[in-house]
Design an enzyme around this catalytic site. Structure first.
Site, PDB file in Angstrom:
ATOM      1  N   ARG A 178     -11.831  -5.288  -6.829  1.00  0.00           N
ATOM      2  CA  ARG A 178     -11.652  -6.118  -5.634  1.00  0.00           C
ATOM      3  C   ARG A 178     -13.018  -6.519  -5.079  1.00  0.00           C
ATOM      4  O   ARG A 178     -13.922  -5.694  -4.950  1.00  0.00           O
ATOM      5  CB  ARG A 178     -10.907  -5.338  -4.538  1.00  0.00           C
ATOM      6  CG  ARG A 178      -9.477  -5.013  -4.866  1.00  0.00           C
ATOM      7  CD  ARG A 178      -8.723  -4.558  -3.621  1.00  0.00           C
ATOM      8  NE  ARG A 178      -9.387  -3.438  -2.941  1.00  0.00           N
ATOM      9  CZ  ARG A 178      -8.900  -2.821  -1.881  1.00  0.00           C
ATOM     10  NH1 ARG A 178      -7.754  -3.227  -1.347  1.00  0.00           N
ATOM     11  NH2 ARG A 178      -9.539  -1.805  -1.320  1.00  0.00           N
ATOM     12  N   TYR A 186     -10.841   0.024  10.699  1.00  0.00           N
ATOM     13  CA  TYR A 186     -12.057   0.304   9.916  1.00  0.00           C
ATOM     14  C   TYR A 186     -12.270  -0.661   8.760  1.00  0.00           C
ATOM     15  O   TYR A 186     -13.264  -0.548   8.057  1.00  0.00           O
ATOM     16  CB  TYR A 186     -12.041   1.752   9.399  1.00  0.00           C
ATOM     17  CG  TYR A 186     -10.790   2.162   8.644  1.00  0.00           C
ATOM     18  CD1 TYR A 186     -10.610   1.831   7.312  1.00  0.00           C
ATOM     19  CD2 TYR A 186      -9.791   2.910   9.266  1.00  0.00           C
ATOM     20  CE1 TYR A 186      -9.466   2.211   6.620  1.00  0.00           C
ATOM     21  CE2 TYR A 186      -8.643   3.293   8.591  1.00  0.00           C
ATOM     22  CZ  TYR A 186      -8.492   2.944   7.263  1.00  0.00           C
ATOM     23  OH  TYR A 186      -7.360   3.311   6.592  1.00  0.00           O
ATOM     24  N   LYS A 187     -11.359  -1.603   8.543  1.00  0.00           N
ATOM     25  CA  LYS A 187     -11.549  -2.566   7.449  1.00  0.00           C
ATOM     26  C   LYS A 187     -12.319  -3.772   7.991  1.00  0.00           C
ATOM     27  O   LYS A 187     -13.474  -3.644   8.358  1.00  0.00           O
ATOM     28  CB  LYS A 187     -10.198  -2.935   6.843  1.00  0.00           C
ATOM     29  CG  LYS A 187      -9.589  -1.751   6.072  1.00  0.00           C
ATOM     30  CD  LYS A 187      -8.174  -1.974   5.599  1.00  0.00           C
ATOM     31  CE  LYS A 187      -7.704  -0.745   4.799  1.00  0.00           C
ATOM     32  NZ  LYS A 187      -6.259  -0.691   4.628  1.00  0.00           N
ATOM     33  N   ASP A 213       2.475  -5.491   8.556  1.00  0.00           N
ATOM     34  CA  ASP A 213       1.252  -4.720   8.368  1.00  0.00           C
ATOM     35  C   ASP A 213       0.094  -5.702   8.200  1.00  0.00           C
ATOM     36  O   ASP A 213       0.093  -6.507   7.253  1.00  0.00           O
ATOM     37  CB  ASP A 213       1.382  -3.805   7.144  1.00  0.00           C
ATOM     38  CG  ASP A 213       0.218  -2.823   7.059  1.00  0.00           C
ATOM     39  OD1 ASP A 213      -0.894  -3.191   7.495  1.00  0.00           O
ATOM     40  OD2 ASP A 213       0.422  -1.712   6.555  1.00  0.00           O
ATOM     41  N   PHE A 273       0.858  -1.187   0.000  1.00  0.00           N
ATOM     42  CA  PHE A 273       0.000   0.000   0.000  1.00  0.00           C
ATOM     43  C   PHE A 273       0.896   1.238   0.000  1.00  0.00           C
ATOM     44  O   PHE A 273       1.788   1.355   0.847  1.00  0.00           O
ATOM     45  CB  PHE A 273      -0.876  -0.045   1.253  1.00  0.00           C
ATOM     46  CG  PHE A 273      -2.016   0.914   1.260  1.00  0.00           C
ATOM     47  CD1 PHE A 273      -3.195   0.609   0.596  1.00  0.00           C
ATOM     48  CD2 PHE A 273      -1.933   2.119   1.942  1.00  0.00           C
ATOM     49  CE1 PHE A 273      -4.270   1.491   0.618  1.00  0.00           C
ATOM     50  CE2 PHE A 273      -3.004   3.002   1.967  1.00  0.00           C
ATOM     51  CZ  PHE A 273      -4.181   2.690   1.303  1.00  0.00           C
TER      52      PHE A 273
HETATM   53  C1  LIG Z   1      -5.707   0.568   4.412  1.00  0.00           C
HETATM   54  C2  LIG Z   1      -4.239   0.542   4.523  1.00  0.00           C
HETATM   55  C3  LIG Z   1      -3.556   1.609   5.105  1.00  0.00           C
HETATM   56  C4  LIG Z   1      -4.291   2.825   5.568  1.00  0.00           C
HETATM   57  O1  LIG Z   1      -3.510   3.694   6.302  1.00  0.00           O
HETATM   58  P1  LIG Z   1      -4.149   4.692   7.359  1.00  0.00           P
HETATM   59  O2  LIG Z   1      -2.982   5.418   7.868  1.00  0.00           O
HETATM   60  O3  LIG Z   1      -4.860   3.840   8.385  1.00  0.00           O
HETATM   61  O4  LIG Z   1      -5.129   5.564   6.627  1.00  0.00           O
HETATM   62  C5  LIG Z   1      -2.177   1.503   5.242  1.00  0.00           C
HETATM   63  N1  LIG Z   1      -1.513   0.403   4.809  1.00  0.00           N
HETATM   64  C6  LIG Z   1      -2.157  -0.639   4.243  1.00  0.00           C
HETATM   65  C7  LIG Z   1      -1.373  -1.844   3.809  1.00  0.00           C
HETATM   66  C8  LIG Z   1      -3.530  -0.591   4.064  1.00  0.00           C
HETATM   67  O5  LIG Z   1      -4.172  -1.605   3.476  1.00  0.00           O
END
Ligand SMILES: *Cc1c(COP(=O)(O)O)cnc(C)c1O
Length: 410
Positions: free
Chosen positions: A369, A220-221, A195, A126
């Site tokens: 997705r 939140y996921k 992560d 990400f």
């Molecule tokens: C959703 C996601 C994030 C989101 O980062 P926030 O700082 O919580 O907004 C970060 N890394 C990964 C791998 C994600 O899937």
């Protein structure tokens, strides 16, 4: 043999997690396949947040930091989260969001390996993670070695301070072998930071069994804590005494209400906090975790895998002939809880699906997705989703101009 809907309904009847669907409120006419981006609303959350506003804030006022247990909420929520990620209660806290927690832990990791000058990061992770890694590297005087997830283990060497990667990739859902990669990093004397954005609440994460050092995850996921919910952060017990994170705000102080002008780190996981917890979001997150009551993560993972296998079997029968490409691993043991499908017009196809109430999401350049959340989706839902994709493509419904327009959030 062609899979029909009746077979999927039979799977739903035998599903041991079938009763969990009633723990969520979802609008009629919506098939929600985006719990990997924003989890659905569990029952009881709105009431809990309402009571936090009206009673605890409205009537309790400042007293609620003590009387309503606000002050202890990060540790309480952390303990509740720990069970879901294979950690001990005192190793997890709930605070901040992934990018901020990544920053804190990367700097702390480097401080534990001051002689090492490399951070290994996952190409294809990400992007926010990569942005933070690059900035931390500049700050602490390291260089970044970016390699694909499958090459992280081999890329760690005696110069590596810390390696960071996702257990489940946000785009492909490819899952790494946490124990094997962790062991490879440790063999070189490096630390590892996982992560869990697409793992927590979705697959049976086993941080301690894998020997992980640090981890960050998302509220939140899959954990359904609501938009912008605080994330969670894990520090293995053996590092709790040494970990020296850089955001030394008062909530990480041993005695915040002593108001000393010198910083003294709190003992235990509380030292990972920085600021006042956002109590309305904390209340929503804590209440949302009740959706996992009595549910084991191995049952969740088993159903996610079975739903993914079903989606891929239906993909082979109905979508591959229409020019769709499978962008996720076929092997369920190497896959998280979503399935990604590529199509040249993927953005417009997804927009047309959303217009019909089949809600997934899209990741540039061409990947749709489909999040498979075991608590509130079933096998017939997977069947209906694939049928909708097939219809949108064969009817060319996606060619309508309104489905070509790009929105800010995809
Ligand atoms: C959703 C996601 C994030 C989101 O980062 P926030 O700082 O919580 O907004 C970060 N890394 C990964 C791998 C994600 O899937």
């Amino acid at each position: 043999m062609t899979i029909d809907r009746a077979q999927c309904e039979a799977l739903d009847r035998d599903d041991p997690l079938r009763h969990c669907r009633g723990r969520f409120t979802l609008p009629d006419g919506v098939l929600y396949l985006d719990g990997n981006s924003l989890g659905a609303l569990p029952r009881g959350v709105a009431e809990r947040v309402g009571a936090t506003v009206a009673e605890e804030w409205g009537r309790g006022l400042i007293r609620s930091w003590n009387s309503a247990g606000w002050y202890a909420s990060p540790q309480r929520a952390g303990a509740k989260t720990a069970r879901l990620i294979g950690a001990a209660a005192h190793e997890v806290t709930v605070t901040d969001a992934i990018s901020i927690n990544l920053f804190k832990l990367l700097v702390a990791a480097r401080r534990m390996r001051p002689d090492r000058k490399v951070i290994v990061a996952e190409a294809g992770n990400f992007p926010s993670d990569l942005y933070v890694v690059d900035s931390v590297a500049r700050l602490v005087g390291c260089s970044v070695r970016r390699v694909r997830a499958g090459e992280v283990a081999a890329a760690v060497d005696g110069d590596t301070a810390v390696a960071t990667l996702s257990e489940v990739n946000f785009k492909s859902a490819e899952r790494q072998d946490m124990a094997a990669v962790t062991a490879a990093a440790h063999a070189q004397g490096a630390l590892i930071l996982w992560d869990l954005a697409h793992s927590s609440g979705a697959v049976d994460v086993q941080l301690n069994r894998a020997g992980a050092d640090f981890a960050i995850g998302c509220g939140y996921k899959f954990l359904n804590g609501g938009p912008g919910a605080p994330g969670h952060l894990f520090v293995a017990e053996r590092h709790l005494a040494a970990v020296d994170q850089p955001l030394t705000g008062w909530f990480g102080h041993a005695e915040p209400f002593a108001f000393s002008e010198e910083f003294a780190r709190a003992e235990g996981i509380r030292r990972m906090l920085c600021s006042t917890p956002p109590m309305l979001s904390m209340a929503a997150y804590e209440a949302a975790l009740d959706a996992y009551d009595g549910v084991t993560m191995d049952a969740v993972e088993a159903k996610a895998r079975a739903m993914g296998d079903l989606l891929i079997a239906l993909f082979d029968q109905r979508l591959a002939p229409l020019g769709c490409r499978l962008e996720s691993p076929r092997d369920g043991t190497r896959r998280g809880s979503h399935v990604s499908i590529g199509h040249d017009q993927g953005y417009a196809v997804m927009q047309a699906l959303i217009a019909r109430g089949v809600i997934g999401d899209f990741r540039a350049p061409d990947v749709m997705r489909f999040g498979l959340t075991p608590l509130y989706l079933g096998y017939a839902d997977v069947f209906d989703a694939v049928a909708a994709v097939e219809d949108v493509i064969t009817s060319k419904a996606f060619e309508a101009p309104e489905f070509q327009r790009r929105h800010a959030v995809t």
